[in-house]
Design a protein around this motif. Structure first.
Motif, mmCIF file in Angstrom:
data_model
loop_
_atom_site.group_PDB
_atom_site.id
_atom_site.type_symbol
_atom_site.label_atom_id
_atom_site.label_comp_id
_atom_site.label_asym_id
_atom_site.label_seq_id
_atom_site.Cartn_x
_atom_site.Cartn_y
_atom_site.Cartn_z
ATOM 1 N N HIS A 61 0.830 -1.209 0.000
ATOM 2 C CA HIS A 61 0.000 0.000 0.000
ATOM 3 C C HIS A 61 0.863 1.257 0.000
ATOM 4 C CE1 HIS A 61 -3.609 -2.360 0.781
ATOM 5 N NE2 HIS A 61 -4.292 -1.263 0.537
ATOM 6 N N GLY A 62 2.004 1.190 0.664
ATOM 7 C CA GLY A 62 2.901 2.334 0.698
ATOM 8 C C GLY A 62 2.468 3.448 1.632
ATOM 9 N N ASP A 63 1.289 3.362 2.165
ATOM 10 C CA ASP A 63 0.758 4.388 3.061
ATOM 11 C C ASP A 63 -0.019 3.677 4.161
ATOM 12 O OD1 ASP A 63 -1.996 6.140 3.527
ATOM 13 O OD2 ASP A 63 -0.196 7.387 3.437
ATOM 14 N N ARG A 64 0.399 3.862 5.399
ATOM 15 C CA ARG A 64 -0.211 3.137 6.516
ATOM 16 C C ARG A 64 -1.711 3.412 6.642
ATOM 17 N NH1 ARG A 64 0.284 -0.227 10.432
ATOM 18 N NH2 ARG A 64 -0.451 0.137 12.547
ATOM 19 N N GLU A 65 -2.100 4.649 6.481
ATOM 20 C CA GLU A 65 -3.520 4.978 6.641
ATOM 21 C C GLU A 65 -4.373 4.271 5.580
ATOM 22 O OE1 GLU A 65 -6.397 8.813 7.524
ATOM 23 O OE2 GLU A 65 -4.318 9.152 6.952
ATOM 24 N N ARG A 66 -3.932 4.287 4.343
ATOM 25 C CA ARG A 66 -4.680 3.592 3.281
ATOM 26 C C ARG A 66 -4.740 2.090 3.546
ATOM 27 N NH1 ARG A 66 -1.736 5.133 -1.777
ATOM 28 N NH2 ARG A 66 -2.588 3.149 -2.432
ATOM 29 N N TYR A 67 -3.642 1.544 4.024
ATOM 30 C CA TYR A 67 -3.604 0.119 4.365
ATOM 31 C C TYR A 67 -4.629 -0.197 5.461
ATOM 32 C CZ TYR A 67 -2.018 -3.900 7.077
ATOM 33 O OH TYR A 67 -1.970 -5.063 7.800
ATOM 34 N N LEU A 68 -4.660 0.623 6.501
ATOM 35 C CA LEU A 68 -5.591 0.388 7.606
ATOM 36 C C LEU A 68 -7.043 0.532 7.163
ATOM 37 C CD1 LEU A 68 -3.626 2.210 10.443
ATOM 38 C CD2 LEU A 68 -4.016 -0.261 10.244
ATOM 39 N N VAL A 69 -7.316 1.478 6.273
ATOM 40 C CA VAL A 69 -8.677 1.631 5.745
ATOM 41 C C VAL A 69 -9.087 0.358 5.009
ATOM 42 C CG1 VAL A 69 -10.086 2.880 4.048
ATOM 43 C CG2 VAL A 69 -8.674 4.148 5.677
ATOM 44 N N SER A 70 -8.185 -0.189 4.208
ATOM 45 C CA SER A 70 -8.483 -1.431 3.484
ATOM 46 C C SER A 70 -8.732 -2.588 4.443
ATOM 47 C CB SER A 70 -7.335 -1.795 2.541
ATOM 48 O OG SER A 70 -7.218 -0.848 1.521
ATOM 49 N N CYS A 71 -7.892 -2.708 5.457
ATOM 50 C CA CYS A 71 -8.093 -3.762 6.463
ATOM 51 C C CYS A 71 -9.447 -3.603 7.140
ATOM 52 C CB CYS A 71 -6.995 -3.717 7.525
ATOM 53 S SG CYS A 71 -5.425 -4.385 7.009
ATOM 54 N N GLY A 72 -9.760 -2.378 7.519
ATOM 55 C CA GLY A 72 -11.019 -2.112 8.204
ATOM 56 C C GLY A 72 -12.231 -2.467 7.368
ATOM 57 N N GLN A 73 -12.161 -2.210 6.077
ATOM 58 C CA GLN A 73 -13.284 -2.555 5.205
ATOM 59 C C GLN A 73 -13.566 -4.052 5.255
ATOM 60 O OE1 GLN A 73 -11.880 -0.905 1.512
ATOM 61 N NE2 GLN A 73 -12.960 1.021 1.822
ATOM 62 N N LEU A 74 -12.521 -4.843 5.177
ATOM 63 C CA LEU A 74 -12.704 -6.295 5.226
ATOM 64 C C LEU A 74 -13.146 -6.767 6.610
ATOM 65 C CD1 LEU A 74 -9.746 -7.603 3.071
ATOM 66 C CD2 LEU A 74 -12.176 -7.823 2.602
ATOM 67 N N GLN A 75 -12.549 -6.209 7.637
ATOM 68 C CA GLN A 75 -12.924 -6.610 8.994
ATOM 69 C C GLN A 75 -14.390 -6.290 9.268
ATOM 70 O OE1 GLN A 75 -9.881 -4.334 10.868
ATOM 71 N NE2 GLN A 75 -8.435 -6.043 10.949
ATOM 72 N N ALA A 76 -14.855 -5.148 8.799
ATOM 73 C CA ALA A 76 -16.266 -4.793 8.982
ATOM 74 C C ALA A 76 -17.157 -5.770 8.225
ATOM 75 C CB ALA A 76 -16.518 -3.362 8.521
ATOM 76 N N HIS A 77 -16.773 -6.069 7.003
ATOM 77 C CA HIS A 77 -17.555 -7.002 6.192
ATOM 78 C C HIS A 77 -17.629 -8.381 6.849
ATOM 79 C CE1 HIS A 77 -19.389 -8.665 2.614
ATOM 80 N NE2 HIS A 77 -18.500 -9.636 2.639
ATOM 81 N N LEU A 78 -16.525 -8.796 7.461
ATOM 82 C CA LEU A 78 -16.462 -10.109 8.119
ATOM 83 C C LEU A 78 -16.986 -10.075 9.557
ATOM 84 C CD1 LEU A 78 -12.931 -11.186 6.840
ATOM 85 C CD2 LEU A 78 -15.148 -12.089 6.074
ATOM 86 N N GLU A 79 -17.401 -8.886 10.012
ATOM 87 C CA GLU A 79 -17.900 -8.681 11.375
ATOM 88 C C GLU A 79 -16.885 -9.124 12.429
ATOM 89 O OE1 GLU A 79 -21.859 -10.275 11.774
ATOM 90 O OE2 GLU A 79 -22.613 -8.992 10.162
ATOM 91 N N ARG A 80 -15.640 -8.787 12.195
ATOM 92 C CA ARG A 80 -14.556 -9.061 13.148
ATOM 93 C C ARG A 80 -14.388 -7.799 14.002
ATOM 94 N NH1 ARG A 80 -11.504 -13.494 12.548
ATOM 95 N NH2 ARG A 80 -9.731 -12.418 13.474
ATOM 96 N N TRP A 81 -15.313 -7.640 14.945
ATOM 97 C CA TRP A 81 -15.442 -6.387 15.680
ATOM 98 C C TRP A 81 -14.214 -6.043 16.514
ATOM 99 C CZ3 TRP A 81 -18.578 -4.511 12.665
ATOM 100 C CH2 TRP A 81 -19.775 -5.125 12.290
ATOM 101 N N GLU A 82 -13.619 -7.017 17.186
ATOM 102 C CA GLU A 82 -12.433 -6.722 17.999
ATOM 103 C C GLU A 82 -11.273 -6.276 17.115
ATOM 104 O OE1 GLU A 82 -14.140 -9.623 18.308
ATOM 105 O OE2 GLU A 82 -15.019 -9.489 20.309
ATOM 106 N N ASP A 83 -11.102 -6.950 15.983
ATOM 107 C CA ASP A 83 -10.042 -6.559 15.049
ATOM 108 C C ASP A 83 -10.319 -5.165 14.479
ATOM 109 O OD1 ASP A 83 -8.733 -8.992 15.411
ATOM 110 O OD2 ASP A 83 -9.675 -9.912 13.656
#
Length: 118
Positions: free
Chosen positions: A25-47
């Motif tokens: 990703h080259g940018d931590r914030e963009r990487y975290l946004v991408s991770c968050g999108q998947l975690q929300a979709h998977l309902e991994r609330w703690e993550d």
């Protein structure tokens, strides 16, 4: 985000995949946004809660950080925190012209109101 899926499966290769994805990703914030999108979709609330904390540590005015923290709080049953964070996400999104985040935060707030948990 292969790493998030591997993490969900408990695969020991998840950590290496997550590190590689962050570098790609080259940018931590963009990487975290991408991770968050998947975690929300998977309902991994703690993550998602941890990802939101990491986003807010990276950028204290991250609309995504507040959105994800609000979503995680709602998923974990902390409705007061969810309302506060979703409201803040909407304010920041409006200021930052992140229309999708604004609409999502407001829609989630309305859903909380309609569910009677307001």
């Amino acid at each position: 985000m292969r790493g998030v899926f591997l993490e969900t499966l408990g695969d020991p290769g998840a950590e290496a995949a997550l590190r590689a994805a962050e570098q790609a990703h080259g940018d931590r914030e963009r990487y975290l946004v991408s991770c968050g999108q998947l975690q929300a979709h998977l309902e991994r609330w703690e993550d998602l809660q941890q990802t939101a904390a990491d986003l807010l540590a990276t950028n204290a005015d991250s609309a995504f950080g507040y959105l994800y923290r609000g979503m995680a709080a709602a998923g974990l049953g902390d409705l007061a925190q969810a309302r506060a964070d979703l409201a803040r996400a909407g304010e920041l999104a409006q200021e930052q012209q992140l229309h999708e985040v604004y609409i999502t935060s407001r829609t989630l707030l309305v859903n909380l109101m309609q569910s009677g948990t307001w």
